[in-house]
Each structure stands twice: as structure tokens, then as C-alpha cells.
Scaffold this motif. Structure first.
Motif: not given
Length: 681
Positions: A348, A351, A376, A392, A396
Motif C-alpha cells: 500500500q 502504491d 507484489y 492489488r 498494479s
């Protein structure tokens, strides 16, 4: 941290081990039997039998449950003690394909391969192992092993060639980027870097004063860079720097005050780094106190993210330095690799900090996108059971324009879930134990919704829909729904020939010949991606083959009548292209020949002026004749047939016209023959 042991390769009987082996290389479980001792031989036989039984038991466990992390670790340990090199390599590769390996395991693997390999092949093979290792987790000892290995085994680096020096410096800079800010251990990489540069300095001759001065400045800059970083031995580094300056002619007095004689720039960066170090000293002390059993830490790694790392991360977040925040996350992950909360927090942050939009897709964005994608990827390898990480990860990949290969990895997650449900349904003996097929249908639908925009016109999407349609029929018992799956694929990838081929093959396999024939008719009029001419030809031949194998004579004749004009058009189109390509080549050749002939003759020759117009008229007549012949050969089949009948009725015909007519008739005959052989789809 203890150095990894060296692999003991199994020796033939009678070969004694070196009794002076270093302590870090000792392998107590691989002692040779005492000469002449029957009891020793019996003990060794028992140990060997016991080890063999353990290996077989672990192999059985891993065959039944490949995801058993601890069994992989034990299996590798016992194979390493036995010295079974090939089995050990395979065991390590298998485990690495399923799990990230600990830094200690990578160090052992690289050291073993260095020990048992010889010749030039050891360098690239072991370098690849180190590259894989440093990408799993942050580890200063592993980076140091890597740097030392390259300096020792790469001839270009060892001999200080220009290419070797450049390679080593690039590797050192990568190591500093990855671990140079590690407060507790980062100084080890800085020191290795300085030692390398000082070794280069010693190779420069005294006569080359310019090169020596340049190298001295390079080493000085390294000292200055290190002194600006809050590292555990900062004061020791300052003393080493003052001593080095004194050795190279500086007026600095080593025995003077700590900062006496230093430039204002060095004093400023050093004091700032010292303040940062003091502000973090208590936090470093807390995270260094691990209350976890070290053996469990290295092998199982089933523990949670502790409060000390969390407090330290909050402190670094408040300082707002992305590089320091990122390296502290990496340090925490190296200690707590299976903490899903930690991975979610880390990704997070990445990101938010390195978010790459579709608009800002530049060189720097490519680099940050790679950092986020790699994080990731590692997160899902360490915590594959956490759905939020996978979602996520997909987002990405979308932001960074991930490749089909990367997105296919995500597709495999959906398909693996489907595989498990399929097996569960097949094995169900009672209704209450069964799984409703609607669950599988829902997973396929969600996979299609998520991935179709990214995998359009790819083999991955075709593979998924083929599997889906098969299960709709086999488990869902719904032929209409199965066809609906294929039709949805055609809507998404209808310009992909392989999608039509897969649908047709499926209908044929089901014995639905009329439906397959209908698909051929629909496919016949479609526009396709890629080599259109080749694709149309393949469709035509495939349709004729289909009717020869499954259709009636009437169906076969209809197919031939349909495809023959299309094949004829393709043949005539090729002839046109060939004539266009041949024409310029002939003209160029004639021009070159004429130029060459003129160069041989004298410019004043009257014969050139007299003969050139005649030749030009003759060439024009020949070109006109060729053009007429080409035009005749490009007429339609019906026109050619009519013209041929009229020409056969004439008694007088020029030789060139007869040749043209024969060629045209022959081409048409070949077209009709080509439409009928057996061609695979």
C-alpha cells in the motif's frame, strides 16, 4: 551471522577427508569410517540406511503435499549431508519454484555450486544463483558473498580490466542501493567497495600520476558518501578516513580532535548523519533483540510482525524519506516474511508513493512500476493465501501495462481454484458433500471479466474459455451454456483464427457436424489478424478437408465451389505481386547493364546514338507484349474459359499466345486441385 557450511560431496571408499578442514566447513554427519574398524563400518551402514529411509519418507511426504515448507528444508539438509549433488540441485530448484528461499539457503546453494563446479561455467551459473537470491529478501551477508565471488572468480574483475572494473562498480552500486542504508550492517558493503577501489589504486604505476590522483579522488568520494549515511560504525569510519587522508599526503592530524582538519562539507554531512543515527539508536536496539528461536527463524518462518518493527516504521514514515522507509520495510520482511499485514502495509505504501498512471509512462515511471510489480510478486509468493494481495497485484499490472506472461500468472490463480473445485465435485460421493457447479461458473466469469481486457486475442484467454466450455458440458451438463462460452470468446477475440479453430474442433469432437459446418461458413467471411492471405487459404483448405471427412458429396461440392474462387483470387493476387516485384528488378538490371556497356565504350561512338533508339523501341514493344500477357493471365475464370474455347477453334496462333493460354489454364487447374487435398487446421 554464522557462515554457511560447505557441501561435502560423497567420496569413494578409502578416500580420507582432510582432518585440517576449517571449522566453518565441518560436516559432523559425513565422517569417514575409521580404518580397520568393524564397529565403525557397521555404524556407518546403519547411518546410511537411516538416512536413506529418511530421504524416502520425506519424498513421500512431498509427493503427497508439495506445499510442506518444513519438509522441503529437511529434505535439502539431509541430501546436502549425503553429498547427493544432482538430487540436491533438483530439490532446491523444486523448493525455489514454490517458495522464496531464505538468505542462508541461497548462500549455502551458491557456495556448494562454487565448490563442486570447475572451469568457466561456474561464473555465470553461480552469478544467476546470487541474482535470484538477492531478489528474494534483503540480506547484507548474501550481497557480500556475491561481491566477493565476482572479484575472485571473474577474470576480468580480478585482472582489473576496463570491462571488469565497470562490471564490479555497477554491482557495488546496486548493492549500495539495496542495502547501503542498512544501519546495522550496511557498512560492510561500503568497506568492500573501498577495498576494491584501493586495490585498483595499487595497480596504477607511479609514472601515471594523473590516473593515481583520479583514483585517490574516487576513494575520497566514497568516504564522503559513507560519512553522510547514519551507519552503526560511523565514528570508526571517520577515524579510518582521517588515517587514509594522512597516508595520502593530507595535513590532517590523526591524533587531533574528531573533526579537526576536515572540510566544512564533510563536517556538515557527518554531524547530520550522526544526529540521524542517535535518533534511531534505541529503535535499532529494540529490533535487534529477537525473542524468537533462531532455528525456527531460519527454517519455518511462521511468526508474526512484531511491535518493535511497527514502531520503527512509524518513526521513518514521520521523517518522510522514501528510501529509508523502503529499506526498513525490506528489513522487516526479511525477519517476518509470512506476515500478511506487513506485506499489505508495504505494498500500500509503494502504491501510494510510486503510483504509476497510464499518462506518466516515462523512463522513471518504468523503474518505479518495476519496483511495485516486484514487491507484489514477492508478496504473493510469501502469502499466496491472501486474496487482497492478488487483487492489488492485478491492479498494479494494469497500471504498469503488465505483459501477457505476468497477467497469465494471475489467470493461473483462478484456474488453480477451478481445478480444486473440479476434483472435489468429481470425488463427491454424496450430495451433501458436493459443490454446486455454479461456483465454478462464477469463478470463470469473474476471471473473464477481470482479464479479458488485458488478454484479448491471446492464447491464455483461449485456453481459459476452452477449459470453461468443457466443464460446462461435463459437470454442468449444459450444451447450450458450453456453446455460449465459445460464442463469448468469439465476441472478445473473433479476429483471432485460433478461437474459431478451437470452437470448430470442439463441435467436431462432440459429433455436432452441422454446427461445425455452420461455423466454417461464418468463419469464411471474417477478417483476421496477421497474415490474411495465409489465414484465408488455411480456412479454405480446412473446410474442404472437413467436408471430405464428414460431409456428403453434395456438401463437398458446395465447399469446393465456395473456396475455389477465393483460392483463385489469392493465386492471381500473388501473380500480380510477383510481376510488380520482378519488373523493377529487371529494369534495374537493364539499367546497370546499359551503364556498364557505356562505360566500356568511347563517348564519341556513333553506333551508340544510332542503335539506342531502335533498342528502346524494341524494349517498349517487348514490355507492351508482357503487359498484355499479364493482363490476360489476370482475367476471371469464366472469361478465361470462354477465351480458351474460341482460341481452340482458331487454326493459326502465335507461339507466344499459345504459351500464355497454356500457362493460364494450368494455373486454374492447379487451383482446383489445391482446393481438395487434406490439410490440417
Amino acid at each position: 551471522m554464522a557462515e554457511p557450511e560447505t557441501l561435502v560431496v560423497a567420496q569413494p571408499s578409502g578416500v580420507e577427508e582432510d582432518t585440517n578442514r576449517n571449522e566453518d566447513q565441518s560436516m559432523p554427519d559425513a565422517q569417514n569410517p575409521s580404518d580397520g574398524s568393524d564397529s565403525g563400518s557397521e555404524s556407518d551402514s546403519e547411518d546410511e540406511a537411516q538416512a536413506k529411509a529418511q530421504i524416502e519418507a520425506l519424498e513421500t511426504v512431498l509427493n503427497n503435499n508439495p506445499s510442506d515448507y518444513d519438509s522441503h528444508v529437511q529434505y535439502i539438509k539431509i541430501l546436502r549431508k549425503q553429498g547427493d549433488v544432482e538430487k540436491l540441485r533438483q530439490a532446491r530448484e523444486t523448493m525455489s519454484s514454490l517458495f522464496p528461499l531464505s538468505p542462508e539457503m541461497w548462500r549455502e546453494w551458491a557456495k556448494d555450486e562454487t565448490t563442486i563446479s570447475s572451469g568457466v561455467e561456474v561464473l555465470p551459473a553461480v552469478e544467476k544463483l546470487y541474482e535470484r537470491g538477492v531478489s528474494d529478501y534483503l540480506s547484507v551477508p548474501l550481497w557480500c558473498d556475491y561481491l566477493n565471488f565476482v572479484q575472485e572468480y571473474d577474470p576480468s574483475v580480478r585482472e582489473c580490466s576496463a570491462a571488469g572494473i565497470s562490471k564490479a562498480r555497477n554491482l557495488f552500486e546496486r548493492a549500495l542501493t539495496a542495502a547501503g542504508l542498512h544501519i546495522a550492517e550496511g557498512q560492510r558493503i561500503w568497506e568492500l567497495y573501498r577495498e576494491f577501489e584501493e586495490a585498483i589504486f595499487l595497480t596504477i604505476g607511479e609514472a601515471d600520476s594523473g590516473a593515481k590522483e583520479k583514483q585517490i579522488q574516487r576513494i575520497r568520494n566514497l568516504f564522503h558518501r559513507q560519512l553522510s549515511v547514519p551507519l552503526a560504525d560511523l565514528k570508526s569510519t571517520l577515524l579510518a578516513y582521517k588515517a587514509w587522508e594522512a597516508d595520502h599526503g593530507s595535513s590532517i592530524d590523526v591524533n587531533s580532535g574528531e573533526l579537526d582538519g576536515l572540510s566544512s562539507h564533510v563536517v556538515s554531512v557527518y554531524q547530520k548523519a550522526l544526529e540521524m543515527l542517535n535518533a534511531r539508536a534505541h529503535l535499532e536496539e529494540k529490533i535487534s533483540q529477537k525473542d524468537i528461536d533462531s532455528e525456527k527463524l531460519q527454517n519455518s518462518w511462521y511468526f508474526l510482525y512484531d511491535i518493535h518493527h511497527s514502531t520503527y516504521l512509524k518513526f521513518e514514515h514521520s521523517s518522510g524519506d522514501p528510501a529509508r522507509i523502503q529499506i526498513l520495510y525490506e528489513r522487516a520482511i526479511a525477519d517476518f516474511p509470512v506476515s500478511s499485514d506487513l506485506w499489505i502495509d508495504y505494498t500500500q505504501y509503494l502504491d501510494k508513493t510510486f503510483k504509476v498512471t497510464l499518462i506518466t509512462f516515462k523512463a522513471d515511471a518504468l523503474q518505479t512500476a518495476r519496483i511495485v510489480r516486484d514487491a507484489y510478486y514477492r508478496a504473493t509468493r510469501n502469502c499466496p493465501w491472501v486474496g487482497e494481495l492478488w487483487v492489488r497485484y492485478l491492479l498494479s499490472l494494469e497500471r504498469s501495462h503488465g505483459s501477457e506472461e505476468e497477467l497469465s500468472t494471475y489467470l493461473n490463480i483462478f484456474l488453480t481454484r477451478v481445478d480444486g473445485l473440479r476434483r472435489r465435485i468429481s470425488a463427491s460421493t454424496e450430495v451433501k458433500d458436493g459443490v454446486d457447479y455454479a461456483v465454478i461458473r462464477d469463478i470463470f466469469q469473474r476471471a473473464s471479466d477481470y482479464l479479458s481486457p488485458h488478454l484479448n486475442n491471446t492464447d491464455s484467454l483461449l485456453r481459459m474459455h476452452s477449459y470453461w466450455a468443457r466443464l460446462e458440458l461435463k459437470l454442468g451438463k449444459d450444451l447450450i451454456a458450453a456453446r455460449g462460452v465459445w460464442e463469448s470468446l468469439l465476441k472478445l477475440s473473433g479476429s483471432m483464427l485460433e478461437a474459431w479453430q478451437g470452437y470448430i474442433a470442439w463441435e467436431i469432437e462432440m459429433g455436432q457436424i452441422n454446427e461445425a459446418r455452420s461455423l466454417y461458413k461464418r468463419c469464411y467471411s471474417k477478417r483476421f489478424l496477421g497474415q490474411a492471405q495465409r489465414i484465408i487459404q488455411d480456412i479454405c483448405h480446412s473446410w474442404v478437408r472437413f467436408e471430405r471427412e464428414y460431409g456428403s458429396l453434395e456438401h463437398f461440392d458446395i465447399a469446393v465451389q465456395k473456396v475455389a474462387p477465393r483460392l483463385q483470387e489469392l493465386q492471381l493476387f500473388r501473380l500480380q505481386q510477383e510481376s510488380k516485384n520482378v519488373g523493377p528488378a529487371i529494369n534495374e538490371k537493364e539499367t546497370s547493364s546499359t551503364k556498364h556497356a557505356r562505360e566500356k565504350r568511347k563517348p564519341s561512338s556513333s553506333s551508340v546514338d544510332e542503335q539506342s533508339p531502335a533498342k528502346r523501341r524494341k524494349n517498349m514493344a517487348q514490355n507492351l507484349k508482357k503487359t498484355n500477357e499479364n493482363d490476360k493471365s489476370q482475367a476471371t475464370h469464366s472469361a478465361e474459359a470462354s477465351e480458351t474455347a474460341e482460341l481452340n477453334g482458331k487454326k493459326a496462333e502465335s507461339a507466344s499466345s499459345q504459351e500464355t493460354k497454356h500457362k493460364s489454364s494450368k494455373n486454374l487447374c492447379h487451383l482446383m486441385i489445391d482446393a481438395q487435398p487434406l490439410f490440417l487446421i
